[in-house]
Design an enzyme around this catalytic site. Structure first.
Site, PDB file in Angstrom:
ATOM      1  N   GLU A 148     -30.554 -17.118  32.919  1.00  0.00           N
ATOM      2  CA  GLU A 148     -30.529 -18.291  32.047  1.00  0.00           C
ATOM      3  C   GLU A 148     -31.602 -18.191  30.967  1.00  0.00           C
ATOM      4  O   GLU A 148     -32.798 -18.274  31.288  1.00  0.00           O
ATOM      5  CB  GLU A 148     -30.819 -19.561  32.857  1.00  0.00           C
ATOM      6  CG  GLU A 148     -29.834 -19.847  33.952  1.00  0.00           C
ATOM      7  CD  GLU A 148     -29.954 -21.263  34.488  1.00  0.00           C
ATOM      8  OE1 GLU A 148     -28.931 -21.921  34.594  1.00  0.00           O
ATOM      9  OE2 GLU A 148     -31.085 -21.711  34.780  1.00  0.00           O
TER      10      GLU A 148
ATOM     11  N   HIS B  18     -36.284 -20.924  39.646  1.00  0.00           N
ATOM     12  CA  HIS B  18     -35.639 -21.565  38.485  1.00  0.00           C
ATOM     13  C   HIS B  18     -36.671 -21.737  37.373  1.00  0.00           C
ATOM     14  O   HIS B  18     -37.865 -21.904  37.658  1.00  0.00           O
ATOM     15  CB  HIS B  18     -35.058 -22.924  38.897  1.00  0.00           C
ATOM     16  CG  HIS B  18     -34.171 -23.494  37.842  1.00  0.00           C
ATOM     17  ND1 HIS B  18     -34.668 -24.166  36.751  1.00  0.00           N
ATOM     18  CD2 HIS B  18     -32.828 -23.447  37.683  1.00  0.00           C
ATOM     19  CE1 HIS B  18     -33.653 -24.525  35.977  1.00  0.00           C
ATOM     20  NE2 HIS B  18     -32.526 -24.101  36.512  1.00  0.00           N
TER      21      HIS B  18
HETATM   22  O1  G3P Z   1     -29.557 -24.193  37.062  1.00  0.00           O
HETATM   23  C1  G3P Z   1     -28.675 -24.335  36.003  1.00  0.00           C
HETATM   24  C2  G3P Z   1     -29.330 -24.988  34.853  1.00  0.00           C
HETATM   25  O2  G3P Z   1     -30.648 -24.602  34.591  1.00  0.00           O
HETATM   26  C3  G3P Z   1     -28.513 -25.013  33.611  1.00  0.00           C
HETATM   27  O3  G3P Z   1     -28.767 -26.252  33.037  1.00  0.00           O
HETATM   28  O4  G3P Z   1     -28.185 -28.256  31.844  1.00  0.00           O
HETATM   29  O5  G3P Z   1     -28.101 -26.055  30.697  1.00  0.00           O
HETATM   30  O6  G3P Z   1     -26.385 -26.608  32.409  1.00  0.00           O
HETATM   31  P1  G3P Z   1     -27.808 -26.826  31.926  1.00  0.00           P
END
Ligand code: G3P
Length: 229
Positions: free
Chosen positions: A141, A93
């Site tokens: 992400e 992550h």
């Molecule tokens: O692992 C998922 C996370 O990093 C996304 O975070 O707070 O943007 O939904 P958020």
């Protein structure tokens, strides 16, 4: 009918552990059961035993180390999370980066133990190389959108479409998208763009009524999946 993958990362929010952690997990379990989906809960390591006993959803760790069993103080190893009741784990992550060789070593161990794995990447160029290491799924992400409330679906849809293109080169590995996912519309867009589902944290963990947010996500994801099929 294919269901969207929804992974909720509890991170280390104040309601991610103890009684509050159990409460939010049970609320999510209730709504996901209503829609016959299996929302994945990625939880602090200390919560794996209780949540895997009290909740019927798949429980993931948020990280594992790839060291062998032995003299490695402070390590969280694949064998430990399996014994504690986890079904799988996140790896790499953005908030818990590890080296490529560590990802590889961890995946070999996880696969051998029959555990699932979601490897996080921050750019689409890493989707294919990481998918070749045979995780269950890749979670893409863009780090700058994590926790921002501005979703990857809206701000960077090309990240999703490129990641979907890359994953098609490696059959059998799912692709999910995350960062800033806040609404059902964000989930709908991600799935329509070709993702198998989404990863989310703040929109659920900071919500007054997390079950309502999750319900909206599930409904929108199912709608998008139905339209694709
Ligand atoms: O692992 C998922 C996370 O990093 C996304 O975070 O707070 O943007 O939904 P958020």
């Amino acid at each position: 009918m294919k269901k969207p993958i929804i992974l909720i990362n509890f991170k280390a929010y104040e309601n991610s552990f103890g009684k509050k952690g159990v409460d939010i997990a049970k609320r999510i379990e209730k709504v996901s059961t209503e829609y016959s989906t299996e929302v994945i809960l990625s939880v602090p390591a200390t919560m794996i035993p209780i949540l895997s006993q009290e909740v019927s959803l798949p429980i993931y760790a948020q990280h594992v180390d790839s060291y062998p069993l032995g003299a490695h103080t402070g390590s969280l190893l694949p064998e430990m999370i399996k014994e504690a009741g986890a079904k799988g784990t996140l790896l790499n992550h953005s908030e818990k980066r590890i080296r490529a060789d560590e990802i590889h070593d961890a995946l070999i161990r996880l696969n051998r133990l029959g555990l699932e794995s979601v490897v996080c990447v921050d750019r689409y160029e890493l989707v294919e190389p990481m998918a070749l290491l045979k995780p269950t799924a890749i979670l893409i992400e863009p780090p700058e959108l994590i926790g921002s409330g501005i979703s990857v679906s809206k701000a960077k849809p090309e990240v999703i479409t490129n990641a979907v293109k890359e994953i098609s080169k490696v059959p059998g590995v799912f692709i999910i998208a995350g960062a800033g996912i806040s609404s059902g519309e964000d989930v709908y867009t991600a799935v329509k763009l070709g993702a198998d589902g989404i990863g989310v944290a703040s929109a659920v963990m900071k919500a007054k009524e997390p079950e309502k947010v999750v319900e909206d996500f599930i409904k929108s994801g199912i709608k998008a999946m139905d339209e694709k099929n």
